[in-house]
Design a protein around this motif. Structure first.
Motif, PDB file in Angstrom:
ATOM      1  N   ILE A 186      -9.772  -9.684   1.901  1.00 37.79           N
ATOM      2  CA  ILE A 186      -9.318  -8.380   1.415  1.00 37.79           C
ATOM      3  C   ILE A 186      -9.249  -7.456   2.621  1.00 37.79           C
ATOM      4  O   ILE A 186     -10.271  -7.205   3.264  1.00 37.79           O
ATOM      5  CB  ILE A 186     -10.287  -7.822   0.356  1.00 37.79           C
ATOM      6  N   VAL A 187      -8.053  -6.993   2.932  1.00 40.59           N
ATOM      7  CA  VAL A 187      -7.869  -6.204   4.148  1.00 40.59           C
ATOM      8  C   VAL A 187      -7.988  -4.721   3.816  1.00 40.59           C
ATOM      9  O   VAL A 187      -7.348  -4.232   2.887  1.00 40.59           O
ATOM     10  CB  VAL A 187      -6.491  -6.502   4.775  1.00 40.59           C
ATOM     11  N   THR A 236      -4.148  -3.977   0.687  1.00 40.91           N
ATOM     12  CA  THR A 236      -4.379  -3.095  -0.460  1.00 40.91           C
ATOM     13  C   THR A 236      -3.956  -1.658  -0.194  1.00 40.91           C
ATOM     14  O   THR A 236      -4.799  -0.761  -0.207  1.00 40.91           O
ATOM     15  CB  THR A 236      -5.882  -3.092  -0.796  1.00 40.91           C
ATOM     16  N   PRO A 237      -2.675  -1.421   0.068  1.00 40.72           N
ATOM     17  CA  PRO A 237      -2.283  -0.033   0.330  1.00 40.72           C
ATOM     18  C   PRO A 237      -2.643   0.837  -0.868  1.00 40.72           C
ATOM     19  O   PRO A 237      -2.469   0.432  -2.006  1.00 40.72           O
ATOM     20  CB  PRO A 237      -0.772  -0.108   0.536  1.00 40.72           C
ATOM     21  N   GLY A 238      -3.165   1.991  -0.587  1.00 42.85           N
ATOM     22  CA  GLY A 238      -3.506   2.900  -1.678  1.00 42.85           C
ATOM     23  C   GLY A 238      -4.855   2.626  -2.303  1.00 42.85           C
ATOM     24  O   GLY A 238      -5.329   3.400  -3.124  1.00 42.85           O
ATOM     25  N   LEU A 239      -5.482   1.496  -1.963  1.00 42.43           N
ATOM     26  CA  LEU A 239      -6.776   1.195  -2.584  1.00 42.43           C
ATOM     27  C   LEU A 239      -7.930   1.410  -1.613  1.00 42.43           C
ATOM     28  O   LEU A 239      -8.887   2.099  -1.916  1.00 42.43           O
ATOM     29  CB  LEU A 239      -6.802  -0.257  -3.075  1.00 42.43           C
ATOM     30  N   LEU A 240      -7.814   0.804  -0.454  1.00 36.43           N
ATOM     31  CA  LEU A 240      -8.920   0.887   0.505  1.00 36.43           C
ATOM     32  C   LEU A 240      -8.433   1.523   1.793  1.00 36.43           C
ATOM     33  O   LEU A 240      -8.776   1.089   2.876  1.00 36.43           O
ATOM     34  CB  LEU A 240      -9.478  -0.516   0.766  1.00 36.43           C
ATOM     35  N   ASP A 241      -7.581   2.535   1.687  1.00 40.67           N
ATOM     36  CA  ASP A 241      -7.031   3.140   2.894  1.00 40.67           C
ATOM     37  C   ASP A 241      -7.243   4.653   2.940  1.00 40.67           C
ATOM     38  O   ASP A 241      -6.569   5.360   3.668  1.00 40.67           O
ATOM     39  CB  ASP A 241      -5.547   2.795   3.031  1.00 40.67           C
ATOM     40  N   ARG A 242      -8.152   5.132   2.115  1.00 46.22           N
ATOM     41  CA  ARG A 242      -8.530   6.545   2.257  1.00 46.22           C
ATOM     42  C   ARG A 242      -9.923   6.727   1.667  1.00 46.22           C
ATOM     43  O   ARG A 242     -10.451   5.810   1.028  1.00 46.22           O
ATOM     44  CB  ARG A 242      -7.503   7.457   1.583  1.00 46.22           C
ATOM     45  N   VAL A 264     -14.027 -12.302   1.799  1.00 41.62           N
ATOM     46  CA  VAL A 264     -14.558 -11.428   2.828  1.00 41.62           C
ATOM     47  C   VAL A 264     -13.671 -10.191   2.913  1.00 41.62           C
ATOM     48  O   VAL A 264     -12.448 -10.292   2.827  1.00 41.62           O
ATOM     49  CB  VAL A 264     -14.551 -12.173   4.186  1.00 41.62           C
ATOM     50  N   ILE A 265     -14.297  -9.041   3.049  1.00 43.16           N
ATOM     51  CA  ILE A 265     -13.525  -7.832   3.324  1.00 43.16           C
ATOM     52  C   ILE A 265     -13.350  -7.732   4.825  1.00 43.16           C
ATOM     53  O   ILE A 265     -14.326  -7.795   5.576  1.00 43.16           O
ATOM     54  CB  ILE A 265     -14.231  -6.572   2.792  1.00 43.16           C
ATOM     55  N   LEU A 266     -12.114  -7.623   5.252  1.00 44.59           N
ATOM     56  CA  LEU A 266     -11.839  -7.456   6.678  1.00 44.59           C
ATOM     57  C   LEU A 266     -11.489  -5.995   6.882  1.00 44.59           C
ATOM     58  O   LEU A 266     -10.435  -5.526   6.419  1.00 44.59           O
ATOM     59  CB  LEU A 266     -10.669  -8.355   7.087  1.00 44.59           C
TER      60      LEU A 266
END
Ligand code: GTP
Ligand code: MG
Length: 339
Positions: A186-187, A236-242, A264-266
């Motif tokens: 998960i990036v 995951t744009p919009g999910l883990l980018d703010r 793994v979360i990268l």
């Protein structure tokens, strides 16, 4: 807990149920449409070639009764088997479904179709017996019509459930094609740090954009193979980018559904800050993601090392030139429980 035991815990508590194919969920007819379909089919049943009149009449009408039963039970079976059972869903899908539809109503509606199916079976048996014993044409016709009326009434009682399931089918389209049984990267990271570049570089085929609840852009899913094992990589744009505190409870739940995936979360940092976000903000998001996704191992990597290379102990890579990617992948693999 070390990453290895986190991984095993995840595997153990999350059953590898099959990846339900939401696209295979059938379109749902209304109660009226099912009734019409059944009666129309029954009308077209021709009379059998039998000499004795009453025997022929009984056989003809029974054939129509069975046709109505076959159509209605066939349609209901398709729905009962086509919609995944909420309990059987992988926790990842369940968490998303929970956001999209009223799960209790969902269970209740599927239960109602079950009830309708067994009612129609029981009515068929009952009218089968009565028509077999009917003395004349009038009685046979009346019984057959009575059967039709009762079947129609059963279907009308589940009309709302059919309508609800038709709407659920639309919601299913928003559930992404992510296979929770595959190990997943998960990036995460701020916009422009190089997430898409990384996903493109490691995916064998062109990554696909899948819908995701409460996001406008959807998510990107790529695949690759390593040491004979298929992996999934999710951008995951919009999910883990703010910053996570900017989200409401429902959006947060959609974000946290990702923690039901195993992998793994990268977390990608861009120390060159050419992404437009200072490192301080990037690190704050990193801390939040680490806090919220306790169940998943997290790997921090600094991207754009072709531009800036720091002296921190974090892994370095360049999604642009490919430098360091191999080491990132082998570390991810090790964190996910080795080969
Ligand atoms: N020099 C350099 N540029 C990079 C590297 N990785 C990505 N870029 C560039 O940085 C810009 C943003 O990269 P993306 O992969 O689109 O970033 P993203 O994180 O997916 O951004 P969003 O989709 O907006 O969240 C693009 O112009 C990339 O070419 C890198 O390793 N080195
Ligand atoms: Mg991107």
């Amino acid at each position: 807990m070390d990453p290895m035991s986190v991984w095993f815990t995840n595997v153990l508590i999350h059953p590898d149920t099959n990846h339900p194919v939401f696209e295979k969920v059938p379109t749902v007819l209304t109660a009226e449409e099912i009734i019409d379909k059944a009666f129309r089919r029954a009308r077209s049943v021709s009379a059998p070639q039998l000499k004795k009149t009453i025997v022929r009449i009984r056989a003809h009408n029974l054939a129509r009764v069975f046709t109505v039963r076959d159509v209605v039970v066939g349609v209901l079976n398709r729905y009962i088997n086509g919609f995944p059972r909420a309990e059987a869903l992988h926790p990842f899908y369940r968490a998303l479904l929970d956001l999209l539809v009223d799960i209790n109503q969902y269970k209740k509606s599927l239960g109602a179709l079950n009830w309708a199916r067994s009612m129609v079976e029981r009515l068929t048996e009952r009218y089968h017996r009565r028509i077999k014993g009917a003395p004349d044409k009038e009685t046979v016709d009346a019984l057959r019509r009575e059967f039709y009326g009762r079947v129609a009434s059963v279907l009308k009682q589940v009309a709302d459930d059919l309508m609800f399931l038709a709407s659920v089918r639309e919601e299913f389209r928003k559930i992404p094609h992510i296979d929770p049984s595959l190990p997943t990267i998960i990036v995460a990271g701020f916009p422009n740090v190089g997430k898409s570049e990384f996903v493109r570089r490691i995916s064998t085929a062109h990554p696909e954009v899948a819908p995701y609840p409460f996001t406008t852009k959807g998510i990107t899913v790529g695949h690759f193979e390593r040491n004979g094992r298929r992996w999934q990589v999710v951008d995951t744009p919009g999910l883990l980018d703010r910053e996570l505190e900017d989200r409401n409870a429902i959006e947060m739940q959609a974000v946290l559904a990702l923690s039901y995936l195993k992998g793994v979360i990268l977390f990608i940092l861009d120390p060159s800050e050419t992404c437009g976000y200072p490192m301080e903000r990037q690190r704050r998001l990193l801390d939040q993601v680490r806090r919220e996704f306790k169940g998943l191992p997290l790997l921090v990597v600094e991207n754009k090392c072709d531009v800036v290379r720091t002296d921190t102990p974090n892994l370095k890579m360049s999604a642009l030139t490919g430098e360091g990617i191999e080491e990132v992948l082998s570390t991810v693999e090790w964190m996910a429980g080795g080969v």
